[in-house]
Structures are given as structure tokens and as C-alpha cells.
Design a protein around this motif. Sequence first.
Motif, PDB file in Angstrom:
ATOM      1  N   LYS A 188     -27.228 -10.177  10.515  1.00 58.01           N
ATOM      2  CA  LYS A 188     -27.584 -11.109   9.450  1.00 58.01           C
ATOM      3  C   LYS A 188     -27.442 -10.464   8.074  1.00 58.01           C
ATOM      4  CE  LYS A 188     -29.041 -14.953   7.727  1.00 58.01           C
ATOM      5  NZ  LYS A 188     -28.173 -16.139   7.764  1.00 58.01           N
ATOM      6  N   LEU A 189     -27.869  -9.224   7.950  1.00 55.04           N
ATOM      7  CA  LEU A 189     -27.739  -8.520   6.678  1.00 55.04           C
ATOM      8  C   LEU A 189     -26.277  -8.328   6.297  1.00 55.04           C
ATOM      9  CD1 LEU A 189     -30.540  -5.788   6.830  1.00 55.04           C
ATOM     10  CD2 LEU A 189     -30.453  -7.800   5.362  1.00 55.04           C
ATOM     11  N   LEU A 190     -25.445  -8.005   7.279  1.00 53.79           N
ATOM     12  CA  LEU A 190     -24.021  -7.836   7.000  1.00 53.79           C
ATOM     13  C   LEU A 190     -23.389  -9.165   6.595  1.00 53.79           C
ATOM     14  CD1 LEU A 190     -23.031  -5.389   9.890  1.00 53.79           C
ATOM     15  CD2 LEU A 190     -23.353  -4.845   7.471  1.00 53.79           C
ATOM     16  N   ASP A 191     -23.824 -10.251   7.214  1.00 53.85           N
ATOM     17  CA  ASP A 191     -23.317 -11.569   6.813  1.00 53.85           C
ATOM     18  C   ASP A 191     -23.726 -11.900   5.382  1.00 53.85           C
ATOM     19  OD1 ASP A 191     -22.181 -11.871   9.294  1.00 53.85           O
ATOM     20  OD2 ASP A 191     -23.816 -13.107  10.114  1.00 53.85           O
ATOM     21  N   GLY A 205     -21.933 -10.252  -1.727  1.00 53.53           N
ATOM     22  CA  GLY A 205     -21.370  -9.046  -2.320  1.00 53.53           C
ATOM     23  C   GLY A 205     -22.304  -7.855  -2.161  1.00 53.53           C
ATOM     24  N   MET A 206     -21.925  -6.719  -2.749  1.00 52.07           N
ATOM     25  CA  MET A 206     -22.690  -5.474  -2.600  1.00 52.07           C
ATOM     26  C   MET A 206     -23.893  -5.487  -3.542  1.00 52.07           C
ATOM     27  SD  MET A 206     -20.987  -3.907  -0.269  1.00 52.07           S
ATOM     28  CE  MET A 206     -21.521  -2.216  -0.351  1.00 52.07           C
ATOM     29  N   GLN A 207     -24.917  -6.216  -3.137  1.00 56.69           N
ATOM     30  CA  GLN A 207     -26.138  -6.283  -3.932  1.00 56.69           C
ATOM     31  C   GLN A 207     -27.012  -5.057  -3.652  1.00 56.69           C
ATOM     32  OE1 GLN A 207     -26.636  -8.594  -6.209  1.00 56.69           O
ATOM     33  NE2 GLN A 207     -24.697  -9.590  -5.674  1.00 56.69           N
ATOM     34  N   PRO A 208     -27.628  -4.470  -4.683  1.00 53.82           N
ATOM     35  CA  PRO A 208     -28.445  -3.263  -4.473  1.00 53.82           C
ATOM     36  C   PRO A 208     -29.580  -3.462  -3.478  1.00 53.82           C
ATOM     37  CG  PRO A 208     -28.018  -3.596  -6.806  1.00 53.82           C
ATOM     38  CD  PRO A 208     -27.526  -4.820  -6.103  1.00 53.82           C
ATOM     39  N   HIS A 209     -30.240  -4.632  -3.513  1.00 54.64           N
ATOM     40  CA  HIS A 209     -31.378  -4.821  -2.606  1.00 54.64           C
ATOM     41  C   HIS A 209     -30.926  -4.918  -1.152  1.00 54.64           C
ATOM     42  CE1 HIS A 209     -30.116  -8.698  -4.450  1.00 54.64           C
ATOM     43  NE2 HIS A 209     -30.205  -9.166  -3.215  1.00 54.64           N
ATOM     44  N   LEU A 210     -29.750  -5.505  -0.906  1.00 56.08           N
ATOM     45  CA  LEU A 210     -29.227  -5.536   0.462  1.00 56.08           C
ATOM     46  C   LEU A 210     -28.786  -4.149   0.915  1.00 56.08           C
ATOM     47  CD1 LEU A 210     -27.130  -8.847   0.388  1.00 56.08           C
ATOM     48  CD2 LEU A 210     -29.342  -8.470   1.481  1.00 56.08           C
ATOM     49  N   VAL A 261     -20.394   0.165   9.765  1.00 56.48           N
ATOM     50  CA  VAL A 261     -19.694   0.066   8.487  1.00 56.48           C
ATOM     51  C   VAL A 261     -20.162   1.186   7.575  1.00 56.48           C
ATOM     52  CG1 VAL A 261     -19.407  -2.419   8.685  1.00 56.48           C
ATOM     53  CG2 VAL A 261     -21.423  -1.496   7.539  1.00 56.48           C
ATOM     54  N   SER A 262     -19.265   1.622   6.711  1.00 55.21           N
ATOM     55  CA  SER A 262     -19.607   2.684   5.761  1.00 55.21           C
ATOM     56  C   SER A 262     -20.266   2.056   4.543  1.00 55.21           C
ATOM     57  CB  SER A 262     -18.356   3.452   5.338  1.00 55.21           C
ATOM     58  OG  SER A 262     -17.424   2.577   4.730  1.00 55.21           O
ATOM     59  N   LEU A 263     -21.380   2.638   4.144  1.00 55.85           N
ATOM     60  CA  LEU A 263     -22.106   2.163   2.968  1.00 55.85           C
ATOM     61  C   LEU A 263     -21.744   3.033   1.774  1.00 55.85           C
ATOM     62  CD1 LEU A 263     -25.605   1.570   4.584  1.00 55.85           C
ATOM     63  CD2 LEU A 263     -23.968  -0.168   3.858  1.00 55.85           C
ATOM     64  N   ALA A 294     -30.110  -1.403  -0.014  1.00 53.59           N
ATOM     65  CA  ALA A 294     -31.330  -0.642   0.278  1.00 53.59           C
ATOM     66  C   ALA A 294     -31.794  -0.886   1.701  1.00 53.59           C
ATOM     67  CB  ALA A 294     -32.425  -1.030  -0.717  1.00 53.59           C
ATOM     68  N   LEU A 295     -31.848  -2.159   2.088  1.00 56.15           N
ATOM     69  CA  LEU A 295     -32.329  -2.493   3.428  1.00 56.15           C
ATOM     70  C   LEU A 295     -31.349  -2.012   4.501  1.00 56.15           C
ATOM     71  CD1 LEU A 295     -34.915  -3.769   4.359  1.00 56.15           C
ATOM     72  CD2 LEU A 295     -33.796  -5.996   4.394  1.00 56.15           C
ATOM     73  N   LEU A 296     -30.067  -2.143   4.245  1.00 56.14           N
ATOM     74  CA  LEU A 296     -29.071  -1.661   5.212  1.00 56.14           C
ATOM     75  C   LEU A 296     -29.135  -0.143   5.353  1.00 56.14           C
ATOM     76  CD1 LEU A 296     -25.944  -3.891   4.450  1.00 56.14           C
ATOM     77  CD2 LEU A 296     -27.121  -3.688   6.642  1.00 56.14           C
ATOM     78  N   SER A 297     -29.319   0.551   4.246  1.00 57.26           N
ATOM     79  CA  SER A 297     -29.416   2.012   4.309  1.00 57.26           C
ATOM     80  C   SER A 297     -30.631   2.443   5.116  1.00 57.26           C
ATOM     81  CB  SER A 297     -29.495   2.592   2.893  1.00 57.26           C
ATOM     82  OG  SER A 297     -28.343   2.274   2.157  1.00 57.26           O
ATOM     83  N   LEU A 298     -31.741   1.716   4.929  1.00 56.23           N
ATOM     84  CA  LEU A 298     -32.942   2.040   5.698  1.00 56.23           C
ATOM     85  C   LEU A 298     -32.728   1.743   7.182  1.00 56.23           C
ATOM     86  CD1 LEU A 298     -35.876   2.973   5.602  1.00 56.23           C
ATOM     87  CD2 LEU A 298     -36.550   0.612   5.171  1.00 56.23           C
ATOM     88  N   TYR A 299     -32.093   0.629   7.485  1.00 63.37           N
ATOM     89  CA  TYR A 299     -31.783   0.309   8.884  1.00 63.37           C
ATOM     90  C   TYR A 299     -30.879   1.381   9.489  1.00 63.37           C
ATOM     91  CZ  TYR A 299     -33.790  -4.425   8.993  1.00 63.37           C
ATOM     92  OH  TYR A 299     -34.640  -5.492   9.010  1.00 63.37           O
ATOM     93  N   LYS A 300     -29.916   1.821   8.708  1.00 60.27           N
ATOM     94  CA  LYS A 300     -28.981   2.840   9.229  1.00 60.27           C
ATOM     95  C   LYS A 300     -29.704   4.161   9.478  1.00 60.27           C
ATOM     96  CE  LYS A 300     -24.347   4.692   8.563  1.00 60.27           C
ATOM     97  NZ  LYS A 300     -23.104   4.633   7.767  1.00 60.27           N
TER      98      LYS A 300
END
Length: 755
Positions: free
Chosen positions: A231-234, A240-245, A262-264, A247-253
Motif C-alpha cells: 500500500k505504501l509503495l502504491d 511521488g517521493m514524498q518525505p513522509h512516505l 526497491v531502493s530508497l 520516512a515510513l518506508l525507511s522504517l519498514y525497511k
Amino acid sequence: MGRFNWMGTCAIMSSQKRVKDSQAQKRTSQVSDTYETNLAGEEKEDLNDSKRSLKHGQDNTADDCGHADDQGEDALQIAVRYFEKGPIKTSQSKDKVLEKHLKTVENVAWKNGLAPEGIDILLNVALSGKFGSAVNTRILKCMIPTTLISEDSVVKAVSWLCVGKCSGSTKVLFYRWLVAMFDFIDHKDQINLLYGFFFASLQDDALCPYVCHLLYLLTRKENVKPFRVRKLLDLQAKMGMQPHLQALLSLYKFFAPTLISVSLPARKKIYFKNSENLWKAALFAVRQRNQGPPPEPLKLMLSPAQVHPVKRKWNSCSVIPVLNSSSCSKECGKKGMTLSDYLSSNGSFPLEQLKSFPQLLQNIHCLELPSQMGAVLNNSLLLHYINCVKDESILLRLYHWLSQTLQEECIWYKMNNYEHGKEFTNFLDTIIRAECFLQEGFYSCETFLYKSLPLWDGFCCRSQFLQLVSWIPFSSFSELKPLLFDHLAQLFFTSTIYFKCSVLQSLKELLQNWLLWLSADIHMKPVMNSPLETTLGGSMNSVSELIQYVGRLSTTAVRLENNSTFLLHFILDFYEKVCDIYINYNLPLVVLFPLGIFYSALLSLDSSILNQLCYIMHRYRNNLTAAKKNELVQKTKSEFNFSSKTYQEFNHYLTAMVGCLWTSRPFQKGLYIDPEVLEKAGIAEYKNSLNLVHHPALLSYAVSFLLQECPEETTVSMSSVRGKKWNWYLDYLFSEGLQGLKLFIRSSIHHSSVP
């Protein structure tokens, strides 16, 4: 699958809501009875009855102040009663009673804060839609706690979001309030059960940034699920590459690296904006008023020491909270059992009773960290706990508190013209001691430096700022350079020699911390799990760029300070760390110093500088030799094999040193001096003018040695030091403590070539 999870969450939440609402009705009826009793007492003009109020504040010694506070509490009770039982439909523009009660709540909240029970009632009012959007907004803006906020209040408030009675702007303001007050919520377990509901709210574009911030604070490892990653990737593909998204993806990773292939982008420094927080000034004032006087800065020891508070005009303890368990203060219990008292009875070990390391070991399984994470900074036992449990969510809470507080304190510090400089310095010292204790830099302090360094004058809190620089977490140097090091370079070139030396010392400590982190981290886990660099080569490039940056600073500083011996000591101290990276840290990196530093040290008039240079060259030789042997053993070409240019550069330095110290053939390559110039200078025989005897840094040693041989002589002949006397002279130099020179000569020069 996401929809199913959302529905399941709502079903669970509804069942929890029914149970909690029944409990809330009992508590509300008790509170209502209290109001009715107080109102009846008001008719009898008994001011003592007004002490059982929603606002639990400090007792005032003056009678007139106490009388005014009692009247304010009576008015607050009437106002809260009005909002709780008031009409559903009302005319906001004409209703003077409504405006009167609104102002009463606002004045008391912004002046003294609201008790947990008052916040519980007013949150329900604001989100239930009883009044209009404008009234709800004003109520939410004054939801400022005196001490803590009940977790049950938050859960009930979230349940109102499912009903759809409040507007979109009210929802946005509520989420902003929830993020701002996160550290004042007494417990988080029940709120974490609503994780699925919060996650479903990401679909709302207006709510998404604030919900991401809340989820960033709430996320635990068990919250990371494949469908949430998808869902976050969708959302990222859509928005687009929003900072808040990110942040959450980096924490999940971080929690589940295998779920995110995917590379962040490289780690961003600022994910969430704090400038729009409406409650900062009020919370700062509430903490400043309610907490006791601050203790003197103390050393972090194995057991916390009992420190007597020192009275000051400015209550700096409002910055670092007092250590309390996740419950209301003991004073609340003196006036009867409150909601916070019920919530505190959860079987966890009270932090106030934690006094020794054995106690920590016995109760480590049932410790509950304080709601305000800043309280751990002054407690070494809790820092031990943080270091042992390795829970990323704990560090995230601490980083969030630090980022909020540092920004507030920095603004306060500048706005007050450094009036309370000592308290601000003590606050930074406390953070630095915690970083040293944990041997880990805080990302919040890094962000603080980015914001404050461009405005720093290089004088105020110099020691603290430079120590914070030395604890910057490892990151890509290309990212750090425009944010930090470019500003530091401007100060470096325009400041005194003492500031230059302080900066060089700080950068040496930064390099050491980076090397320790890399040597411990890279060889213990796969590089793909590292959140900072994708390859070992990338990490080595960052370290190499830092060393080259210091080399450029040092070369320019030597020229600006006219080859100062004092400055050269700090520069060579830095390269003592650099020359041993391959052997001491087991990292594939060798970086030589620039020409300007090498020749300034080689031709220095100070023997200690020459001795230090000899030691560094000896260590460089050992590291390059070990690297070459390792390459021959592996017999395979690796990306970490050193280029021939590195060996050629070292051989050039080695030849120059041997020529200046031993063979009297200095600068055979790359330097030409007109013989007529040498003749006019009286040193036509320049080949004999520079060696261990004639070198300007060692000339005094040669004279002392010859005078020991013939004390009665009034003149000495330098040319007499040859043959056996040369060896005796070497032993004399070694006995004078020139150990670096001794190591260099024994490793790099064959004694068969004695002059």
C-alpha cells in the motif's frame, strides 16, 4: 486485503469502544456528580468545595492568588459542564454564553493546562459534532495537558472519527494534536491496536502527512506487514517521493528489509515539519511551571546519584523532564483516585524505585519507559536499558522528543539573546554525555546542527557544538558537505588558530567514531541491511572524502598561520588516526596526507613535529605492506585493491625523507635550484646541508651530543659526526625520546648506508 484489515480493525475497535464507553460513563457520572456538588457548594459560597476541580495545579501560597485560582476553577467546571450537556444546535455568532465558556476554557488551558478528565470530556465534545467546526477547532487548540493525557481518552476520540460527525479540517487538527502530545499520553498499547485504522487513513491526501508522522512514532516490528508495504509503495507511485512516505518506508525497511526490495533515496535529514505545531509555546510554559528546580549536571555512572537541586531564575528542568513512571504524579493521589491512578496499576516496575544496576537486571522484563523520553538522558540505568534492548521504537521516541526540544530551545536561546546561556549549555552537555555513554550519535542532534550552524557565530557554546559535530552518525559525505561542512569551513578559515585546532580535534573524533561504527557493523551483517550505504565501497568513499576535506582545510590553515607548530600538532594527530585505518580497523582504505602538510612537517623547526611525521610514515609503511601482502595472498583482483598511484605517492614521500635525514640528497626529483642562487646563499654544497646532523629541527641535538664528547671545546665541528660517531649520535637521539624517528630509521633505512 487492506480493506479486510480495516474492517477487522473497526470491528475490534467497536467492541473495545462498547466496553470502554461503559467504563467511561461510570467515570463521567462520577465527574458529573463532582460538578453538581461543586455547583451546589457555590450557591452556599463555600470556596473550599471548589478544590475538587478538573484542573490539578500547584498550590499557591498567597491568599489572593489562591482565591483567584479557585474562582477560575469554578468557572472552568461550569464551562466544561456546559459543553458536555449543552445544546446540539446553537448560533455561534450570537450566543454570548457559548463565547464566554469558550474563553474560560481557553484562558485556563493556556495558562495552567487541563487535567486528564477535562481533556477526556472536551475531546469528545470537539469530535462528536455537537457544535460547529469553528467551535471544535478552538476547543482542540486549547487541549493542553497539565501532566498527562489518558490513553482511554485518545481511544474514545479516535472512535468518533469512525462516526463521521466532524469535518476534514477538524480531523487534520486532531492528528496534529495527537502527534504534538504523543509524549504526554500515559500508555500506548491500546493506541497501537488501532494501527490498522490509522493506516487506512493514509488514503486521505490531507491526512496523509500527519498520519505518517503518527505511524512513524507508533510502528513496531509486528506492525510491518506485506500488504502495508504494498500500500505504501502504491501511494508513493501515486503521490511521488514524498518525505513522509519515505520516512515510513525507511522504517519498514529497517524492521523487515526483505519485504522492501526497491531502493530508497539516501537518508533524508528532515522527514516531518515541526514549525506548524500550534502547542509548542504552551507546552513549554506548562513544563516550565509545573516541574521542580533543575539538578546540576551530573556524571553518568552505573547508579544514579542523589543530587540536591539548585535554585535558578530559569527553570531549565522544563527542558529535561523529571523521571516519572507512565502515570500521574504522586500529588494527584493526595486528592483522591483519578483516572491516571487507575491506569498506573499495570504491574510494571516504578522507575522512581530503580536505584541500582542489580535492580535493573532483576526487573528489565517489566520496565516501562517514561512517557516523556527526555527523562532518560539523566539516568544511566535507563541508558543501559536502551543500549541492551535494541528497540528501534524507543530510539525513535527519543529522537522525536529531542528534535522537538532542540528546536524549541534553540529558538528560545536566540530570542532571549543568550540570557540563560549556562542552562542551555548544560542541556547540550547532558545530550553529549548520553551520546558518549551510548557510543552513538543522535540523528536529532544532526538535524539541529544543520539548522543552527549557518547562524552560529563560532563562539557561543563552542565546545558543545563541536562535540555534537564529532558524534554525527555515519552518512554519505556528499550529503553532509552542503548541509554542514561547507558552513564549518567558512568559520574555520575566518577564525583564530585555537578555533582551527578545536575543529581539527572534533573532526578527528568524528573520523574515529565513523571508523568504529564501520568496523563493527560491516563485518557483522550483510551490507544490504545497512540503512546508510549500499556497498562497502560507498562507505569507504565517504570516509575518504572526509579525510580529503580535512586535508584541504589543513593545507590552507598551515599557509594562513605561517606553518604554526601548534597547528601542525593537531593536523598530524588527525593523520595518526588516518595512517592506521587498514590495520587497526580492518577497513580497506589508505589515504596519504597532501604535499603541503608533508613538506611543512618535514622542514619544521620543531623536533616533535619531525618525530611525529616519522612515526606516521612508519605506520603508513606497515599498512601498505600489509595491504600488499593481502592482495598477493588472495591472488584475485578486488575493488578494494589499492592503485599503484598510492604506492608511488608514498615512495615519493619516503625518498624525500630519506634524502633529508640520511643520504643528504634532498629533493632529487621535482625540484631544481639555480646553482648561482645556492652560491650566493653560501650553501653551494647543499647536498651536505640537510641530514640528521644539519636538519634545523635536530641541530640543537647535534650540538649537545658534540659538547658531551668534548665539554671543554668552545667550537664544534658538525662534519665530525660520521662513521661510528654517527651510530653513537643515533643512539643519543633515540635516548632523547625520538621514538618515531627510531621506528622510521629501523624500518625504512639500511644501516649499511651509514654516511
